[in-house]
Scaffold this active site. Structure first.
Site: not given
Length: 212
Positions: A41, A110, A142
């Protein structure tokens, strides 16, 4: 044929948090500690940069049996021959991704609440392989993550989900047991491994704390 993933200790890489050591060295060290899946990511990377990073991780994972998942970018996942892609609520809808990817790519999605789980259940059978659930605890990793759902929120999702749930958000060796007891099939870990002085030891502590 779509692989069956071992989701128990699921490393999510963060280029910034890996620092000077770098993502590849962090992954290599974490493998020694027993991570069972690796998601690449880097939302700040260009498509080319993400491709190159994912390819380098794929090459490092070759022969280990540990799968590579690419975050958000189906095109990059397909280009590097990854085992799967993980999609967020704002990404390509999973049914569209499945239509493009075909039957062999693992797709994770998610979710944060029961309404989103219900959405997953309305997809055609086999669209989504696992759910990423969270954030369980507050996390700065995040910035756009929603509020923490806590163990009660995690329990409510795991109790009704028709697919395995991977918990994410603030997970480390101090809370791993509580998270797995709440029904999570896996623990997605970012900062507790990426920022650790010894990523392998950190991964091992989390795995042991979870009873794996």
């Amino acid at each position: 044929m779509r692989p069956v993933l071992d989701l128990r200790v699921y490393l999510v890489t963060d280029t910034r948090l890996c620092g000077k050591r770098g993502v590849l060295a962090t992954v290599a060290a974490a493998l020694a500690g027993g991570v069972t899946a690796v998601q690449v990511r880097d939302p700040q990377a260009s498509g080319r940069q993400l491709y190159e990073l994912a390819m380098s991780v794929r090459n490092r994972l070759a022969g280990t049996g540990v799968p590579l998942i690419v975050d958000d970018r189906l095109d990059v996942a397909l280009a590097v021959g990854a085992n799967g892609v993980h999609l967020g609520q704002g990404d390509l809808p999973p049914p569209a991704a499945r239509a493009v990817a075909g039957p062999d790519l693992v797709i994770g999605w998610s979710v944060t609440d029961l309404a989103q789980v219900a959405d997953a259940h309305r997809f055609p059978a086999g669209t989504v392989d696992y759910l990423g659930v969270g954030p369980v605890y507050g996390t700065a990793t995040k910035p756009d993550a929603g509020p923490a759902i806590g163990l009660i929120g995690l329990q409510s999702v795991c109790a009704v989900a028709a697919m395995p749930c991977v918990a994410i958000g603030g997970i480390d060796d101090t809370n791993a047991a509580a998270v797995t007891t709440s029904g999570a099939a896996g623990l997605a870990v970012v900062s507790a491994i990426c920022t650790a002085a010894d990523p392998g030891a950190a991964a091992l502590r989390i795995r042991q704390a979870a009873g794996w």
